[in-house]
Write a protein that holds these residues in place. Structure first.
Motif, PDB file in Angstrom:
ATOM      1  N   VAL A 316       0.824  -1.207   0.000  1.00 56.52           N
ATOM      2  CA  VAL A 316       0.000   0.000   0.000  1.00 56.52           C
ATOM      3  C   VAL A 316       0.860   1.260   0.000  1.00 56.52           C
ATOM      4  CG1 VAL A 316      -0.306   0.264   2.505  1.00 56.52           C
ATOM      5  CG2 VAL A 316      -2.128   0.975   0.924  1.00 56.52           C
ATOM      6  N   THR A 317       2.036   1.197   0.626  1.00 60.84           N
ATOM      7  CA  THR A 317       2.905   2.376   0.654  1.00 60.84           C
ATOM      8  C   THR A 317       3.287   2.787  -0.771  1.00 60.84           C
ATOM      9  OG1 THR A 317       3.761   1.506   2.724  1.00 60.84           O
ATOM     10  CG2 THR A 317       4.950   3.357   1.771  1.00 60.84           C
ATOM     11  N   GLY A 397       5.904   1.204   8.386  1.00 59.45           N
ATOM     12  CA  GLY A 397       5.684  -0.225   8.236  1.00 59.45           C
ATOM     13  C   GLY A 397       5.807  -1.031   9.496  1.00 59.45           C
ATOM     14  N   ASP A 421       7.582   9.422  11.742  1.00 59.59           N
ATOM     15  CA  ASP A 421       7.334   7.990  11.967  1.00 59.59           C
ATOM     16  C   ASP A 421       5.837   7.792  11.741  1.00 59.59           C
ATOM     17  OD1 ASP A 421       6.854   5.455  12.934  1.00 59.59           O
ATOM     18  OD2 ASP A 421       7.659   5.830  14.944  1.00 59.59           O
ATOM     19  N   TRP A 424       0.287   3.648   9.924  1.00 59.50           N
ATOM     20  CA  TRP A 424      -0.938   3.445   9.133  1.00 59.50           C
ATOM     21  C   TRP A 424      -0.979   2.015   8.668  1.00 59.50           C
ATOM     22  CZ3 TRP A 424      -0.839   3.597   3.401  1.00 59.50           C
ATOM     23  CH2 TRP A 424       0.442   3.757   2.867  1.00 59.50           C
ATOM     24  N   GLN A 425      -1.939   1.680   7.807  1.00 62.01           N
ATOM     25  CA  GLN A 425      -2.152   0.289   7.393  1.00 62.01           C
ATOM     26  C   GLN A 425      -2.707   0.249   5.975  1.00 62.01           C
ATOM     27  OE1 GLN A 425      -5.235  -0.237  10.562  1.00 62.01           O
ATOM     28  NE2 GLN A 425      -3.870  -1.857  11.252  1.00 62.01           N
ATOM     29  N   THR A 426      -2.651  -0.927   5.370  1.00 64.95           N
ATOM     30  CA  THR A 426      -3.282  -1.126   4.066  1.00 64.95           C
ATOM     31  C   THR A 426      -4.722  -0.605   4.109  1.00 64.95           C
ATOM     32  OG1 THR A 426      -1.955  -3.121   3.809  1.00 64.95           O
ATOM     33  CG2 THR A 426      -3.832  -2.876   2.319  1.00 64.95           C
ATOM     34  N   GLU A 427      -5.385  -0.900   5.208  1.00 62.76           N
ATOM     35  CA  GLU A 427      -6.798  -0.561   5.333  1.00 62.76           C
ATOM     36  C   GLU A 427      -7.048   0.932   5.486  1.00 62.76           C
ATOM     37  OE1 GLU A 427      -5.131  -2.785   7.029  1.00 62.76           O
ATOM     38  OE2 GLU A 427      -6.225  -4.670   7.228  1.00 62.76           O
ATOM     39  N   ALA A 510      -7.921  -1.335  14.576  1.00 66.05           N
ATOM     40  CA  ALA A 510      -6.720  -1.373  13.744  1.00 66.05           C
ATOM     41  C   ALA A 510      -6.024  -2.730  13.835  1.00 66.05           C
ATOM     42  CB  ALA A 510      -5.762  -0.260  14.171  1.00 66.05           C
ATOM     43  N   ASP A 512      -3.807  -3.245  16.338  1.00 67.38           N
ATOM     44  CA  ASP A 512      -2.559  -2.979  17.064  1.00 67.38           C
ATOM     45  C   ASP A 512      -2.856  -2.581  18.499  1.00 67.38           C
ATOM     46  OD1 ASP A 512      -0.063  -2.892  15.213  1.00 67.38           O
ATOM     47  OD2 ASP A 512      -1.647  -1.962  14.041  1.00 67.38           O
ATOM     48  N   ILE A 525       3.075   2.585  19.361  1.00 64.72           N
ATOM     49  CA  ILE A 525       2.452   1.344  18.914  1.00 64.72           C
ATOM     50  C   ILE A 525       3.225   0.196  19.545  1.00 64.72           C
ATOM     51  CG2 ILE A 525       1.847  -0.062  16.894  1.00 64.72           C
ATOM     52  CD1 ILE A 525       0.430   2.690  16.968  1.00 64.72           C
ATOM     53  N   ARG A 528       1.064  -5.871  17.051  1.00 69.04           N
ATOM     54  CA  ARG A 528      -0.236  -6.427  16.702  1.00 69.04           C
ATOM     55  C   ARG A 528      -0.836  -7.180  17.887  1.00 69.04           C
ATOM     56  NH1 ARG A 528      -2.481  -4.907  11.740  1.00 69.04           N
ATOM     57  NH2 ARG A 528      -3.880  -6.626  12.214  1.00 69.04           N
ATOM     58  N   ASN A 534       4.843  -9.115  11.497  1.00 69.02           N
ATOM     59  CA  ASN A 534       5.429  -8.075  10.675  1.00 69.02           C
ATOM     60  C   ASN A 534       6.904  -8.407  10.503  1.00 69.02           C
ATOM     61  OD1 ASN A 534       6.385  -5.669   9.550  1.00 69.02           O
ATOM     62  ND2 ASN A 534       4.792  -4.483  10.577  1.00 69.02           N
ATOM     63  N   ARG A 539       3.630  -7.887   5.961  1.00 68.16           N
ATOM     64  CA  ARG A 539       2.583  -8.371   6.852  1.00 68.16           C
ATOM     65  C   ARG A 539       2.192  -9.795   6.475  1.00 68.16           C
ATOM     66  NH1 ARG A 539      -2.801  -4.740   7.409  1.00 68.16           N
ATOM     67  NH2 ARG A 539      -4.249  -6.392   7.943  1.00 68.16           N
TER      68      ARG A 539
HETATM   69  C1  WT7 Z   1       0.729  -2.760  10.236  1.00 65.16           C
HETATM   70  C2  WT7 Z   1       0.115  -2.468   8.892  1.00 65.16           C
HETATM   71  C3  WT7 Z   1       1.797   1.361   6.831  1.00 65.16           C
HETATM   72  C4  WT7 Z   1       1.887   0.876   5.460  1.00 65.16           C
HETATM   73  C5  WT7 Z   1       2.771  -0.304   5.329  1.00 65.16           C
HETATM   74  C6  WT7 Z   1       2.366  -1.454   6.186  1.00 65.16           C
HETATM   75  C7  WT7 Z   1       2.491  -1.876  11.493  1.00 65.16           C
HETATM   76  C8  WT7 Z   1       2.893   0.272  10.240  1.00 65.16           C
HETATM   77  C9  WT7 Z   1       3.918   1.461  11.721  1.00 65.16           C
HETATM   78  C10 WT7 Z   1       4.617   2.417  12.511  1.00 65.16           C
HETATM   79  C11 WT7 Z   1       4.519   0.890  14.282  1.00 65.16           C
HETATM   80  C12 WT7 Z   1       3.586   0.239  12.298  1.00 65.16           C
HETATM   81  C13 WT7 Z   1       1.254  -1.989  12.356  1.00 65.16           C
HETATM   82  C14 WT7 Z   1       0.123  -1.960  11.351  1.00 65.16           C
HETATM   83  N1  WT7 Z   1       2.963  -0.494  11.344  1.00 65.16           N
HETATM   84  N2  WT7 Z   1       3.483   1.443  10.446  1.00 65.16           N
HETATM   85  N3  WT7 Z   1       4.993   3.610  12.027  1.00 65.16           N
HETATM   86  N4  WT7 Z   1       4.894   2.079  13.784  1.00 65.16           N
HETATM   87  N5  WT7 Z   1       3.889  -0.046  13.580  1.00 65.16           N
HETATM   88  O1  WT7 Z   1       1.005  -1.706   6.009  1.00 65.16           O
HETATM   89  O2  WT7 Z   1       1.142  -4.174   5.672  1.00 65.16           O
HETATM   90  O3  WT7 Z   1      -1.049  -3.048   6.187  1.00 65.16           O
HETATM   91  O4  WT7 Z   1       0.728  -3.273   7.933  1.00 65.16           O
HETATM   92  O5  WT7 Z   1       2.114  -2.398  10.213  1.00 65.16           O
HETATM   93  O6  WT7 Z   1       1.273  -3.192  13.032  1.00 65.16           O
HETATM   94  O7  WT7 Z   1      -1.077  -2.527  11.803  1.00 65.16           O
HETATM   95  P1  WT7 Z   1       0.422  -3.100   6.400  1.00 65.16           P
END
Ligand code: WT7
Length: 660
Positions: A316-317, A397, A421, A424-427, A510, A512, A525, A528, A534, A539
């Motif tokens: 998603v990034t 991530g 820092d 966020w997430q795919t969702e 979320a 987390d 954070i 999970r 991760n 993920r």
């Molecule tokens: C999960 C989402 C964000 C886009 C890429 C990953 C973890 C993500 C952080 C952060 C701590 C983070 C969480 C989240 N995560 N960014 N800055 N600090 N944890 O997207 O594959 O959907 O994963 O990545 O656990 O739920 P994703």
């Protein structure tokens, strides 16, 4: 995994540099707070104003948010727009036609520039080619491409004709690809002959062939092959054509397909707590709004910036901060085909120096591995390069540990660049909790505060607010424009996964854990709270890997857990019971190797367990439930201090204790 104890004691605070504050798009905490207050006061008005200012609407919307079918929220639903028009045509009209949109750097170090005018032409030609194959609005197109200009072109071309794309990361296996093609109901696949990464060529087209031959993919009528390396690949007559063939003779303009704001822009598969990946569906209007706004807010993007997000378009990034966000704001960005360690671990720093990157956004895993590499080979240390063009750094991530944060801040940012820092997430479609570089004082290891309009909170298991200082479950209390709309083909799973009844059914979960600092309210954070791992920012679901393992004819039972890893954040550790007797010594090593390869074939190389331990059984309760909690302790190499009296077979713990 974040070093949570260290974070609690973290007292280093870094104020935004004065010069940054002077010029920032969001300048100072007062401005930030005023924006948050505005969103609190008039939530819909806040978003409506931003959506009108940020995007160009073919048909303006009159309704901002429709909550009548919650949690299936609809944003700007009577408005119409086209995402590709907003990313490309707008730039041709506002003086950016000859501005460089993409600086492409190939794996071998060669680079080419693509202007907005050229990108527009490429996208229009490919959009016309897709149309000539009969692909139309609402059709799904799977994209299995390397990091190239053509990958972005394929995504933008889908958006232009209203086709919904589903990008599958090149590190996924034929089987994973096949599952996604089937679930999405794709009518076409866009791929490349090969992918060139780290000096190695990886066969993408052959994997597509394998996936399509597995069956169930009869809906796929067209396969387009971008000739990246010009390797000989099999071309199935009537189905497969090269990209240059399909665009030959196509006009270089293409009237965009105007779609409703809620029209699905893309589906992106991600791992959840059950075996089957979820097709996260995003809408067009709300998604693009947030991709563009976060470019301005979080990355403080200005016309002169050279932006570089190192993420692959398979994640998603790479959607929000490569394929869409930077273009939607008329930015210049670097697209990199290769890997950070080729030809050596100085590659990122060399590229920043060469292209004068001003904003650099990467993952903690990359930073940690480059720290190690620089220790081993000082020639690859960032201090050996001129990184003075940088003004802002980002992390994404996974949690970034304070040590890595400090190294990044000192050695890459020269102590002058703020680090955002971004949590966020795919969702979520875009950033949710992140510092604003011209406003937020930074604390290493904390993603600090939610963006204006994002109502993040921490609650207990029943959905009740927890006070600062108390760890709990991270939720978002109000819908926001770029949120996931549903899980493709599975609306019930969408409801259950993200708006669970136990929390009252209205809070977005979320997945987390988090805690807010007592004094500052800053979020940290803590990882999970479900069965999602991760690994290097990738993920993966533990159940997904377990299903892959038990699909092997040798395996009777498997349990997968994560354990902290210095470089990859988490590492995959699998406990396996074979149908035959428990192997030891060389034989165990060989079977472990075979099983790792098996998982690589079933899911993809990113899912290969780092360690596999064999047992005669797994620790189970009397009702037969596997005690993963205990396996996590064993995986870390720690002694079990918990009460194991409810265990059916406590003796098994000793057997599983040793790494093999
Ligand atoms: C999960 C989402 C964000 C886009 C890429 C990953 C973890 C993500 C952080 C952060 C701590 C983070 C969480 C989240 N995560 N960014 N800055 N600090 N944890 O997207 O594959 O959907 O994963 O990545 O656990 O739920 P994703």
């Amino acid at each position: 995994m974040a070093d949570f104890e260290a974070l609690k004691q973290e007292s280093r605070v870094f104020q935004p540099p004065a010069e940054f504050v002077r010029n920032a798009n969001i300048s100072g905490m007062e401005t930030y707070q005023a924006m948050c207050a505005e969103a609190e006061r008039d939530y819909e008005g806040f978003w409506a104003k931003l959506a009108r200012e940020t995007l160009e609407w073919h048909k303006p919307f009159t309704k901002t948010l429709n909550e009548s079918d919650a949690p299936f929220y609809r944003w700007f639903e009577d408005g119409q727009l086209n995402v590709s028009y907003n990313c490309l045509d707008r730039n041709l009209q506002n003086g950016n036609a000859d501005k460089v949109a993409i600086i492409f750097e190939a794996d071998d170090g060669g680079s080419t520039n693509v202007t907005y005018r050229q990108l527009h032409q490429k996208v229009c030609q490919f959009a016309n080619a897709l149309k000539s194959m009969g692909i139309k609005r609402g059709d799904r197109v799977v994209i299995y491409m390397p990091m190239t200009v053509e990958g972005v072109v394929a995504m933008q071309a889908c958006a232009r004709i209203g086709a919904t794309h589903s990008v599958v990361f090149g590190g996924f296996s034929a089987k994973s690809l096949q599952e996604r093609i089937i679930d999405a109901g794709a009518v076409a696949v866009v791929t490349a002959d090969e992918q060139s990464r780290g000096g190695k060529h990886l066969p993408l087209k052959a994997i597509v062939d394998e996936a399509l031959e597995m069956g169930g993919c009869e809906g796929v009528k067209n396969v387009v092959v971008y000739q990246r390396t010009h390797a000989q690949v099999k071309m199935v007559p009537g189905r497969d054509r090269t990209m240059s063939d399909v665009v030959a003779g196509q006009p270089d303009t293409c009237e965009p397909e105007w779609v409703d704001a809620e029209h699905p822009l893309f589906i992106l598969y991600t791992s959840g707590s059950t075996g089957k990946p979820k097709g996260v569906q995003h809408a067009s209007g709300g998604y693009l709004l947030w991709a563009a706004l976060t470019m301005k807010w979080t990355f403080d993007i200005k016309p002169t910036d050279v932006f570089w997000c190192t993420a692959d378009i398979g994640w998603v990034t790479g959607h929000s901060y490569v394929a869409y966000g930077p273009l939607a704001v008329g930015g210049t960005q670097i697209v990199f085909e290769g890997i950070p360690t080729y030809p050596n671990a100085g590659r990122f720093w060399d590229m920043i120096q060469k292209h004068k990157a001003t904003i650099f956004y990467t993952a903690p895993t990359a930073i940690r591995s480059l720290i190690k590499a620089a220790d081993a080979d000082p020639a690859t240390h960032p201090s050996k390069y001129d990184l003075s063009s940088l003004r802002l750094l980002g992390s994404v991530g996974e949690p970034i540990n304070p040590e890595a944060w400090m190294w990044y801040y000192r050695n890459v940012g020269g102590e002058r660049c703020p680090i955002v820092d971004t949590f966020w997430q795919t969702e979520t479609g875009g950033h949710m909790i992140t510092p604003l570089p011209g406003a937020t004082p930074l604390v290493p290891g904390s993603c600090t505060l939610p963006l204006p309009g994002i109502m993040a909170a921490i609650v207990d298991e029943t959905g009740h607010d927890l006070p600062n200082g108390q760890g709990g479950i991270l939720v978002v209390k109000r819908p926001w424009p770029s949120m996931i709309r549903t899980i493709w083909n599975d609306p019930e799973r969408f409801k259950k996964s993200y708006f669970p009844p136990e929390l009252g059914g209205t809070l977005y979960l979320a997945g987390d854990g988090s805690v807010r600092n007592k004094d500052t309210g800053y979020f940290t954070i803590t990882g999970r709270i479900d069965d999602v791992l991760n690994v290097s920012g990738h993920r993966l679901g533990t159940m997904e890997i377990e299903s892959a393992l038990v699909a092997n004819p040798l395996v009777a039972e498997a349990a997968v857990v994560g354990r902290p890893d210095d470089t990859t954040g988490e590492a995959i550790c699998a406990f396996v019971v074979l149908k035959r007797s428990r192997p030891t010594g060389e034989e165990a090593k060989q079977i472990a190797r075979d099983l790792r390869d098996w998982v690589g074939k079933e899911i993809g190389p990113i899912a290969k367990p780092k360690e596999i331990r064999f047992g005669d059984n797994l620790p189970k309760t009397r009702s037969g439930k596997i005690m993963r909690r205990l396996l996590r302790v064993l995986a870390k190499g720690e002694d079990i201090t918990q009460d194991v009296s409810t265990l059916e077979n406590p003796a098994i713990l000793d057997q599983l204790k040793q790494a093999q």
